[in-house]
Write a protein that holds these residues in place. Structure first.
Motif, mmCIF file in Angstrom:
data_model
loop_
_atom_site.group_PDB
_atom_site.id
_atom_site.type_symbol
_atom_site.label_atom_id
_atom_site.label_comp_id
_atom_site.label_asym_id
_atom_site.label_seq_id
_atom_site.Cartn_x
_atom_site.Cartn_y
_atom_site.Cartn_z
ATOM 1 N N MET A 194 -13.899 -46.660 44.404
ATOM 2 C CA MET A 194 -14.710 -45.547 43.910
ATOM 3 C C MET A 194 -15.590 -44.942 45.008
ATOM 4 S SD MET A 194 -14.172 -45.140 40.578
ATOM 5 C CE MET A 194 -15.696 -44.543 39.797
ATOM 6 N N VAL A 195 -15.958 -43.685 44.798
ATOM 7 C CA VAL A 195 -16.925 -43.034 45.689
ATOM 8 C C VAL A 195 -18.313 -43.564 45.359
ATOM 9 C CG1 VAL A 195 -15.505 -40.961 45.861
ATOM 10 C CG2 VAL A 195 -17.304 -41.084 44.111
ATOM 11 N N PRO A 196 -19.299 -43.414 46.252
ATOM 12 C CA PRO A 196 -20.656 -43.923 45.997
ATOM 13 C C PRO A 196 -21.313 -43.252 44.790
ATOM 14 C CG PRO A 196 -20.344 -43.403 48.319
ATOM 15 C CD PRO A 196 -19.166 -42.832 47.600
ATOM 16 N N PRO A 197 -22.242 -43.948 44.122
ATOM 17 C CA PRO A 197 -22.905 -43.417 42.924
ATOM 18 C C PRO A 197 -23.727 -42.158 43.168
ATOM 19 C CG PRO A 197 -23.200 -45.791 43.091
ATOM 20 C CD PRO A 197 -22.620 -45.333 44.392
ATOM 21 N N TRP A 198 -24.143 -41.906 44.413
ATOM 22 C CA TRP A 198 -24.992 -40.740 44.653
ATOM 23 C C TRP A 198 -24.202 -39.439 44.705
ATOM 24 C CZ3 TRP A 198 -24.076 -38.052 49.195
ATOM 25 C CH2 TRP A 198 -23.411 -38.735 50.210
ATOM 26 N N LEU A 199 -22.875 -39.519 44.567
ATOM 27 C CA LEU A 199 -22.045 -38.310 44.535
ATOM 28 C C LEU A 199 -21.833 -37.847 43.098
ATOM 29 C CD1 LEU A 199 -19.248 -39.181 47.133
ATOM 30 C CD2 LEU A 199 -21.246 -37.733 47.468
ATOM 31 N N GLY A 200 -21.856 -36.532 42.901
ATOM 32 C CA GLY A 200 -21.582 -35.991 41.580
ATOM 33 C C GLY A 200 -20.190 -36.346 41.098
ATOM 34 N N PHE A 201 -19.253 -36.520 42.040
ATOM 35 C CA PHE A 201 -17.885 -36.868 41.662
ATOM 36 C C PHE A 201 -17.827 -38.248 41.013
ATOM 37 C CE2 PHE A 201 -13.492 -38.261 42.432
ATOM 38 C CZ PHE A 201 -12.798 -37.158 41.956
ATOM 39 N N HIS A 202 -18.759 -39.128 41.363
ATOM 40 C CA HIS A 202 -18.813 -40.466 40.742
ATOM 41 C C HIS A 202 -19.098 -40.323 39.246
ATOM 42 C CE1 HIS A 202 -20.475 -44.388 39.601
ATOM 43 N NE2 HIS A 202 -19.807 -44.894 40.627
ATOM 44 N N GLU A 203 -20.040 -39.464 38.895
ATOM 45 C CA GLU A 203 -20.353 -39.237 37.478
ATOM 46 C C GLU A 203 -19.162 -38.614 36.753
ATOM 47 O OE1 GLU A 203 -23.898 -36.989 37.090
ATOM 48 O OE2 GLU A 203 -25.192 -38.535 37.958
ATOM 49 N N HIS A 204 -18.483 -37.706 37.448
ATOM 50 C CA HIS A 204 -17.286 -37.095 36.865
ATOM 51 C C HIS A 204 -16.244 -38.164 36.557
ATOM 52 C CE1 HIS A 204 -13.757 -34.578 36.339
ATOM 53 N NE2 HIS A 204 -13.181 -35.168 37.372
ATOM 54 N N CYS A 205 -16.029 -39.094 37.481
ATOM 55 C CA CYS A 205 -15.060 -40.171 37.257
ATOM 56 C C CYS A 205 -15.451 -41.031 36.060
ATOM 57 C CB CYS A 205 -14.933 -41.036 38.508
ATOM 58 S SG CYS A 205 -14.112 -40.220 39.892
ATOM 59 N N GLU A 206 -16.723 -41.328 35.936
ATOM 60 C CA GLU A 206 -17.179 -42.138 34.796
ATOM 61 C C GLU A 206 -16.897 -41.413 33.479
ATOM 62 O OE1 GLU A 206 -21.301 -42.875 35.709
ATOM 63 O OE2 GLU A 206 -20.829 -44.884 36.464
ATOM 64 N N ARG A 207 -17.101 -40.080 33.476
ATOM 65 C CA ARG A 207 -16.862 -39.303 32.254
ATOM 66 C C ARG A 207 -15.375 -39.312 31.884
ATOM 67 N NH1 ARG A 207 -20.862 -35.793 34.534
ATOM 68 N NH2 ARG A 207 -19.237 -34.516 35.509
ATOM 69 N N ILE A 208 -14.497 -39.127 32.873
ATOM 70 C CA ILE A 208 -13.078 -39.041 32.520
ATOM 71 C C ILE A 208 -12.495 -40.418 32.188
ATOM 72 C CG2 ILE A 208 -12.781 -36.908 33.819
ATOM 73 C CD1 ILE A 208 -11.348 -38.465 35.987
ATOM 74 N N PHE A 209 -13.040 -41.489 32.767
ATOM 75 C CA PHE A 209 -12.614 -42.829 32.357
ATOM 76 C C PHE A 209 -12.972 -43.055 30.881
ATOM 77 C CE2 PHE A 209 -12.839 -44.311 36.973
ATOM 78 C CZ PHE A 209 -11.463 -44.447 37.086
ATOM 79 N N ALA A 210 -14.167 -42.609 30.512
ATOM 80 C CA ALA A 210 -14.590 -42.746 29.115
ATOM 81 C C ALA A 210 -13.667 -41.955 28.188
ATOM 82 C CB ALA A 210 -16.035 -42.279 28.956
ATOM 83 N N ARG A 211 -13.273 -40.746 28.624
ATOM 84 C CA ARG A 211 -12.350 -39.935 27.828
ATOM 85 C C ARG A 211 -10.986 -40.617 27.712
ATOM 86 N NH1 ARG A 211 -13.079 -34.374 27.394
ATOM 87 N NH2 ARG A 211 -11.111 -34.447 26.223
ATOM 88 N N GLY A 213 -10.558 -43.746 27.625
ATOM 89 C CA GLY A 213 -10.711 -44.890 26.735
ATOM 90 C C GLY A 213 -10.716 -46.246 27.388
ATOM 91 N N PHE A 214 -11.086 -46.314 28.659
ATOM 92 C CA PHE A 214 -11.174 -47.639 29.288
ATOM 93 C C PHE A 214 -12.225 -47.655 30.392
ATOM 94 C CE2 PHE A 214 -8.212 -45.415 32.067
ATOM 95 C CZ PHE A 214 -8.482 -45.911 33.333
ATOM 96 N N THR A 215 -12.703 -48.866 30.689
ATOM 97 C CA THR A 215 -13.629 -49.087 31.791
ATOM 98 C C THR A 215 -12.820 -49.582 32.978
ATOM 99 O OG1 THR A 215 -15.432 -49.665 30.300
ATOM 100 C CG2 THR A 215 -15.651 -50.363 32.594
ATOM 101 N N PRO A 216 -12.900 -48.890 34.117
ATOM 102 C CA PRO A 216 -12.037 -49.252 35.243
ATOM 103 C C PRO A 216 -12.430 -50.577 35.889
ATOM 104 C CG PRO A 216 -13.632 -47.614 35.939
ATOM 105 C CD PRO A 216 -13.782 -47.749 34.446
ATOM 106 N N ASN A 217 -11.459 -51.237 36.454
ATOM 107 C CA ASN A 217 -11.676 -52.425 37.272
ATOM 108 C C ASN A 217 -11.974 -51.918 38.688
ATOM 109 O OD1 ASN A 217 -11.690 -54.871 38.595
ATOM 110 N ND2 ASN A 217 -9.494 -55.257 38.364
ATOM 111 N N VAL A 218 -13.232 -52.000 39.107
ATOM 112 C CA VAL A 218 -13.663 -51.396 40.365
ATOM 113 C C VAL A 218 -13.735 -52.442 41.469
ATOM 114 C CG1 VAL A 218 -15.499 -50.127 41.536
ATOM 115 C CG2 VAL A 218 -14.938 -49.596 39.153
ATOM 116 N N LEU A 219 -12.988 -52.213 42.531
ATOM 117 C CA LEU A 219 -13.037 -53.098 43.692
ATOM 118 C C LEU A 219 -14.334 -52.900 44.453
ATOM 119 C CD1 LEU A 219 -11.649 -55.042 45.752
ATOM 120 C CD2 LEU A 219 -10.725 -52.993 46.864
ATOM 121 N N CYS A 220 -14.693 -51.615 44.701
ATOM 122 C CA CYS A 220 -15.928 -51.314 45.425
ATOM 123 C C CYS A 220 -16.259 -49.839 45.276
ATOM 124 C CB CYS A 220 -15.806 -51.662 46.910
ATOM 125 S SG CYS A 220 -14.581 -50.664 47.767
ATOM 126 N N GLU A 221 -17.513 -49.508 45.574
ATOM 127 C CA GLU A 221 -17.978 -48.129 45.652
ATOM 128 C C GLU A 221 -18.427 -47.918 47.090
ATOM 129 O OE1 GLU A 221 -21.057 -48.118 42.740
ATOM 130 O OE2 GLU A 221 -19.673 -47.760 41.066
#
Length: 300
Positions: A194-211, A213-221
């Motif tokens: 994943m990209v770092p949390p301070w990027l707006g794209f990180h929030e976008h990824c969280e929103r589309i994962f929620a859409r 229907g799953f929580t991703p298995n994240v290796l690192c940000e």
């Protein structure tokens, strides 16, 4: 009509209720203040203050008049602020000040723009999405480039530059590497970089994962070098903007796979303060970006 100075003196005395105190605060002599109020009252044909002990207290006329004085002086101040904003913009006609989360997708268009318009200088700075929300929404003479949903403020105007559609990057030896497209919901068992949390794209990824229907298995940000390192080792997959393909930074270690879901869209947009009048240089730069992104041969 009363002068602005008379109105300012009237408001100052109304606030302090004392002539000598107002004289100390404003640097205007008591005699000048007294004469100013006297002329104002002569012009209006009524007394505005009643003397109560050592205080000057607004009477019925003064109280009513003060409301309109406040409106008038505030309007004049707003007009001065607006003019100053235009003056500042005009003094920087050949510059573009730009804030973004990342320079990754802007390197090529800015470089091409500078070659085509050497008379215009672009100043680009990277800031986190939280900083944009906390302070940059009040910026007066800068452009902000980020996702359309990243900034929600009544103090900003914006224009969509590119209808961005999130893309998947997978290592070249990954089982999805031969696919042209895939649905995000099919990736629930994958490991994500994943990209770092301070990027707006990180929030976008969280929103589309929620859409999806799953929580991703994240290796690192992590940042670009670390994301590239993990991709090269085949240890995960990565979501990104298709403009990253154009940058070429991951082309030697990964291949893009397009996502079919409609909800993965994220409109790349340019924002500016509502009270800011876009300069000719800024208008040229915005049109340049729109043309540049429009030429990218990516699914939208």
């Amino acid at each position: 009509m009363p002068t602005i100075k008379q109105l300012q003196c009237f408001r100052s005395i109304a606030a302090s209720q004392n002539m000598s105190e107002t004289a100390l605060q404003t640097g205007v002599s008591q005699t000048a203040l007294s004469n100013s109020i006297a002329r104002l009252e002569d012009e209006l044909g009524v007394k505005l203050f009643d003397r109560v002990g050592k205080k000057l207290v607004l009477n019925e006329y003064g109280t009513a008049y003060l409301k309109y004085v406040n409106i008038a002086l505030e309007a004049l101040q707003n007009g001065q602020t607006f003019v100053n904003s235009i003056k500042l913009s005009n003094s920087n006609m050949n510059t573009v000040s730009l804030y973004s989360n990342s320079a990754l997708f802007l390197t090529q268009p800015i470089n091409d723009f500078q070659k085509a318009h050497p008379e215009i200088t672009v100043y680009q700075s990277e800031v986190g999405i939280s900083q944009m929300r906390e302070s940059l929404v009040t910026v007066s003479n800068s452009l902000i480039i980020t996702g359309e949903s990243d900034l929600q403020s009544n103090s900003l105007e914006h224009e969509v530059l590119y209808p961005d559609r999130t893309v998947l990057f997978v290592p070249k030896n990954h089982h999805l590497a031969s696919r042209y497209s895939v649905s995000l919901s099919d990736l629930k068992d994958e490991v994500f970089i994943m990209v770092p949390p301070w990027l707006g794209f990180h929030e976008h990824c969280e929103r589309i994962f929620a859409r999806a229907g799953f929580t991703p298995n994240v290796l690192c940000e992590c940042d670009v070098p670390m994301r590239k390192f993990f991709l090269s080792r085949g240890e995960g997959i990565m979501l990104a903007s298709p403009t990253v393909i154009q940058s070429g930074l991951f082309n030697d270690v990964a291949v893009p796979v397009f996502l079919t879901d409609e909800f993965v869209r994220r409109n790349l947009s340019v924002f500016w303060a509502k009270h800011h009048v876009l300069t000719p240089s800024e208008l040229v730069f915005i049109e340049w970006l729109k043309t540049f992104f429009d030429k990218l041969d990516f699914p939208t």
